[in-house]
Design a protein around this motif. Structure first.
Motif, PDB file in Angstrom:
ATOM      1  N   GLU A  18       0.833  -1.204   0.000  1.00 61.79           N
ATOM      2  CA  GLU A  18       0.000   0.000   0.000  1.00 61.79           C
ATOM      3  C   GLU A  18       0.868   1.256   0.000  1.00 61.79           C
ATOM      4  O   GLU A  18       0.574   2.235  -0.693  1.00 61.79           O
ATOM      5  CB  GLU A  18      -0.907   0.004   1.229  1.00 61.79           C
ATOM      6  N   TYR A  19       1.924   1.218   0.792  1.00 60.45           N
ATOM      7  CA  TYR A  19       2.842   2.363   0.875  1.00 60.45           C
ATOM      8  C   TYR A  19       3.493   2.636  -0.472  1.00 60.45           C
ATOM      9  O   TYR A  19       3.625   3.787  -0.899  1.00 60.45           O
ATOM     10  CB  TYR A  19       3.908   2.068   1.930  1.00 60.45           C
ATOM     11  N   GLU A  20       3.902   1.578  -1.160  1.00 61.51           N
ATOM     12  CA  GLU A  20       4.570   1.742  -2.450  1.00 61.51           C
ATOM     13  C   GLU A  20       3.641   2.372  -3.480  1.00 61.51           C
ATOM     14  O   GLU A  20       4.077   3.160  -4.322  1.00 61.51           O
ATOM     15  CB  GLU A  20       5.066   0.386  -2.955  1.00 61.51           C
ATOM     16  N   GLU A  21       2.367   2.050  -3.411  1.00 59.47           N
ATOM     17  CA  GLU A  21       1.426   2.611  -4.378  1.00 59.47           C
ATOM     18  C   GLU A  21       1.272   4.118  -4.198  1.00 59.47           C
ATOM     19  O   GLU A  21       1.205   4.870  -5.170  1.00 59.47           O
ATOM     20  CB  GLU A  21       0.058   1.941  -4.250  1.00 59.47           C
ATOM     21  N   ASP A  22       1.234   4.573  -2.962  1.00 53.98           N
ATOM     22  CA  ASP A  22       1.119   6.008  -2.698  1.00 53.98           C
ATOM     23  C   ASP A  22       1.287   6.242  -1.205  1.00 53.98           C
ATOM     24  O   ASP A  22       0.884   5.414  -0.385  1.00 53.98           O
ATOM     25  CB  ASP A  22      -0.242   6.550  -3.148  1.00 53.98           C
ATOM     26  N   HIS A  23       1.882   7.359  -0.855  1.00 52.46           N
ATOM     27  CA  HIS A  23       2.014   7.733   0.549  1.00 52.46           C
ATOM     28  C   HIS A  23       2.261   9.226   0.652  1.00 52.46           C
ATOM     29  O   HIS A  23       2.634   9.881  -0.326  1.00 52.46           O
ATOM     30  CB  HIS A  23       3.149   6.955   1.233  1.00 52.46           C
ATOM     31  N   ILE A  24       2.052   9.756   1.829  1.00 52.28           N
ATOM     32  CA  ILE A  24       2.342  11.164   2.083  1.00 52.28           C
ATOM     33  C   ILE A  24       3.846  11.382   1.939  1.00 52.28           C
ATOM     34  O   ILE A  24       4.636  10.615   2.499  1.00 52.28           O
ATOM     35  CB  ILE A  24       1.877  11.556   3.501  1.00 52.28           C
ATOM     36  N   PRO A  25       4.280  12.387   1.181  1.00 53.81           N
ATOM     37  CA  PRO A  25       5.722  12.635   1.044  1.00 53.81           C
ATOM     38  C   PRO A  25       6.395  12.794   2.404  1.00 53.81           C
ATOM     39  O   PRO A  25       5.911  13.532   3.268  1.00 53.81           O
ATOM     40  CB  PRO A  25       5.777  13.939   0.241  1.00 53.81           C
ATOM     41  N   GLY A  26       7.485  12.075   2.592  1.00 57.28           N
ATOM     42  CA  GLY A  26       8.213  12.131   3.852  1.00 57.28           C
ATOM     43  C   GLY A  26       7.774  11.107   4.870  1.00 57.28           C
ATOM     44  O   GLY A  26       8.445  10.917   5.892  1.00 57.28           O
ATOM     45  N   TRP A 119      -8.228  14.438  -0.713  1.00 59.45           N
ATOM     46  CA  TRP A 119      -7.730  15.815  -0.659  1.00 59.45           C
ATOM     47  C   TRP A 119      -6.792  16.101  -1.836  1.00 59.45           C
ATOM     48  O   TRP A 119      -6.873  17.169  -2.454  1.00 59.45           O
ATOM     49  CB  TRP A 119      -7.008  16.035   0.668  1.00 59.45           C
ATOM     50  N   VAL A 120      -5.907  15.157  -2.173  1.00 57.27           N
ATOM     51  CA  VAL A 120      -5.008  15.337  -3.314  1.00 57.27           C
ATOM     52  C   VAL A 120      -5.813  15.540  -4.595  1.00 57.27           C
ATOM     53  O   VAL A 120      -5.531  16.449  -5.389  1.00 57.27           O
ATOM     54  CB  VAL A 120      -4.055  14.130  -3.464  1.00 57.27           C
ATOM     55  N   ASN A 121      -6.813  14.704  -4.798  1.00 61.63           N
ATOM     56  CA  ASN A 121      -7.640  14.829  -6.004  1.00 61.63           C
ATOM     57  C   ASN A 121      -8.330  16.187  -6.065  1.00 61.63           C
ATOM     58  O   ASN A 121      -8.404  16.817  -7.131  1.00 61.63           O
ATOM     59  CB  ASN A 121      -8.681  13.713  -6.042  1.00 61.63           C
ATOM     60  N   SER A 182       3.223   4.926  -9.382  1.00 66.43           N
ATOM     61  CA  SER A 182       1.819   4.691  -9.698  1.00 66.43           C
ATOM     62  C   SER A 182       1.165   6.019 -10.060  1.00 66.43           C
ATOM     63  O   SER A 182       1.717   7.100  -9.806  1.00 66.43           O
ATOM     64  CB  SER A 182       1.103   4.088  -8.483  1.00 66.43           C
ATOM     65  N   GLN A 183      -0.020   5.953 -10.645  1.00 65.85           N
ATOM     66  CA  GLN A 183      -0.739   7.190 -10.955  1.00 65.85           C
ATOM     67  C   GLN A 183      -0.991   7.996  -9.678  1.00 65.85           C
ATOM     68  O   GLN A 183      -0.833   9.226  -9.657  1.00 65.85           O
ATOM     69  CB  GLN A 183      -2.071   6.877 -11.633  1.00 65.85           C
ATOM     70  N   LYS A 184      -1.352   7.304  -8.613  1.00 66.10           N
ATOM     71  CA  LYS A 184      -1.648   8.005  -7.362  1.00 66.10           C
ATOM     72  C   LYS A 184      -0.407   8.720  -6.827  1.00 66.10           C
ATOM     73  O   LYS A 184      -0.482   9.866  -6.374  1.00 66.10           O
ATOM     74  CB  LYS A 184      -2.198   7.018  -6.327  1.00 66.10           C
ATOM     75  N   TYR A 185       0.741   8.040  -6.871  1.00 63.96           N
ATOM     76  CA  TYR A 185       1.938   8.673  -6.319  1.00 63.96           C
ATOM     77  C   TYR A 185       2.455   9.773  -7.245  1.00 63.96           C
ATOM     78  O   TYR A 185       3.016  10.771  -6.772  1.00 63.96           O
ATOM     79  CB  TYR A 185       3.026   7.634  -6.058  1.00 63.96           C
ATOM     80  N   PHE A 186       2.264   9.627  -8.545  1.00 62.64           N
ATOM     81  CA  PHE A 186       2.584  10.718  -9.468  1.00 62.64           C
ATOM     82  C   PHE A 186       1.779  11.960  -9.100  1.00 62.64           C
ATOM     83  O   PHE A 186       2.314  13.075  -9.047  1.00 62.64           O
ATOM     84  CB  PHE A 186       2.289  10.297 -10.911  1.00 62.64           C
ATOM     85  N   GLY A 213       4.407   7.849 -20.401  1.00 59.98           N
ATOM     86  CA  GLY A 213       4.489   6.436 -20.057  1.00 59.98           C
ATOM     87  C   GLY A 213       3.139   5.947 -19.578  1.00 59.98           C
ATOM     88  O   GLY A 213       2.127   6.062 -20.276  1.00 59.98           O
ATOM     89  N   ASN A 214       3.098   5.449 -18.336  1.00 61.58           N
ATOM     90  CA  ASN A 214       1.861   4.884 -17.794  1.00 61.58           C
ATOM     91  C   ASN A 214       1.073   5.846 -16.919  1.00 61.58           C
ATOM     92  O   ASN A 214       0.032   5.463 -16.380  1.00 61.58           O
ATOM     93  CB  ASN A 214       2.185   3.625 -16.969  1.00 61.58           C
ATOM     94  N   VAL A 215       1.568   7.063 -16.738  1.00 63.52           N
ATOM     95  CA  VAL A 215       0.854   8.005 -15.873  1.00 63.52           C
ATOM     96  C   VAL A 215       0.257   9.133 -16.701  1.00 63.52           C
ATOM     97  O   VAL A 215       0.748   9.468 -17.779  1.00 63.52           O
ATOM     98  CB  VAL A 215       1.765   8.576 -14.765  1.00 63.52           C
TER      99      VAL A 215
END
Length: 342
Positions: A18-26, A119-121, A182-186, A213-215
């Motif tokens: 889950e972390y690898e797919e997306d996470h809060i920076p830092g 919130w990001v979206n 991932s798209q989410k982390y991008f 690419g993929n994003v």
């Protein structure tokens, strides 16, 4: 949403996947269950909720104990700690109970990562529209990315979308041994970059397609870029070939691998043209191959694409990059800043 910079430590309690797919920076991943444990608990939960929670708690307490011994001592004991999981539920609570018992000043991210993602979206619908963009346009290999780096060095505001995407943008643009986010982390990384910028100053970007690419670039940013000022970048073919040889060194050693990625456009360029590429690759005539690829495929394709996105591109000012050395590009960048930022 929290001011994340106010925390000395942000703990992501979710699984590594889950972390690898997306996470809060830092944020630091200190999972209460690993990927296999998470899957095991989830599977059991369908038939035996109490049994699943029992196993989950045992795994969690053991993992938290290990993090307390091995990971937590790396971070300051004073200051605030933020903990989040998927929804801000049980995994966060287990961490918070342990940290509060020890004496840490700890808070939970209400709603967890799911609320953060929402919130990001929401932010990406409006944040990109706050800026005036100056868009660098030019065919493959003309030095746009290097000029973008030089503009940053000269003090301009820059968003390097390809760097965030970890991809050079074309069908052969994958960077060896560098997976894309991932798209989410991008989205997360893009929003983080935009938050650093001053809306009163222009932002320099490269013209990009919808996807790198993929994003995918958010529609709000693409629309804002299309409304910006365009600047054409030119370099002669010999220089462009040399830049390609630098950027695609891996294809110098494996031109067949490059052609394999290009194979699906064979019908577009024609079998005869593709066979010429194959002959040049077999003979390891790389400068000739790169030039032919640009003249007979990339340049016409870029021309069609840029006219769709920026119909008035031919009216834009032209920058001729006759010197692509770092010093030469920096001087061009300084001149550009003096001209466009008053």
């Amino acid at each position: 949403m929290h001011d994340f910079s106010s925390y000395t430590l942000i703990i992501d309690a979710r699984s590594p996947r889950e972390y690898e797919e997306d996470h809060i920076p830092g944020a630091v991943n200190m999972p209460v269950v690993n990927n296999d444990e998470y899957a095991e608990v989830g599977t059991l939960h369908r038939s035996d909720k109490m049994g699943a929670y029992s196993i989950g708690v045992r795994y969690s307490l053991a993992n938290i104990a290990r993090h307390l011994t091995e990971d937590l001592p790396k971070y300051p004991k004073d200051g605030k700690v933020l903990v989040y999981c998927f929804r801000g539920g049980k995994r966060s609570k287990l961490w918070i109970d342990a940290l509060e018992t020890i004496g840490y000043d700890v808070q939970k991210l209400t709603g967890g990562w799911k609320a953060y993602r929402r919130w990001v979206n929401e932010q990406l619908e409006t944040a990109p529209t706050k800026f005036d963009y100056h868009v660098l346009s030019g065919p493959t290999g003309c030095g746009k990315t290097r000029l973008l780096y030089a503009l940053h060095e000269a003090g301009c505001q820059v968003v390097d979308l390809e760097a965030i995407a970890r991809h050079r943008g074309s069908i052969i643009g994958a960077i060896p041994d560098t997976p894309q986010p991932s798209q989410k982390y991008f989205d997360t990384l893009l929003l983080e970059e935009l938050a650093k910028l001053d809306p009163s100053r222009p932002v320099w970007v490269e013209a990009e397609s919808k996807k790198i690419g993929n994003v995918q670039i958010p529609a709000s940013m693409l629309d804002s870029m299309r409304k910006g000022k365009t600047v054409r970048v030119h370099a002669d073919m010999q220089q462009r070939v040399e830049l390609w040889r630098q950027d695609y060194k891996h294809f110098e050693e494996d031109p067949e691998g490059m052609l394999e990625r290009l194979r699906f456009i064979r019908s577009l360029v024609g079998g005869k043209e593709f066979e010429e590429w194959e002959k040049l690759a077999a003979d390891r005539q790389m400068p000739e191959l790169f030039e032919r690829l640009m003249r007979n495929h990339y340049d016409p394709a870029y021309r069609r694409s840029i006219l769709r996105e920026y119909p008035n591109i031919d009216e834009s000012p032209l920058i001729d990059l006759s010197d692509l050395s770092p010093a030469g590009l920096l001087q061009v960048a300084k001149n550009i800043r003096a001209q466009y930022e008053h």
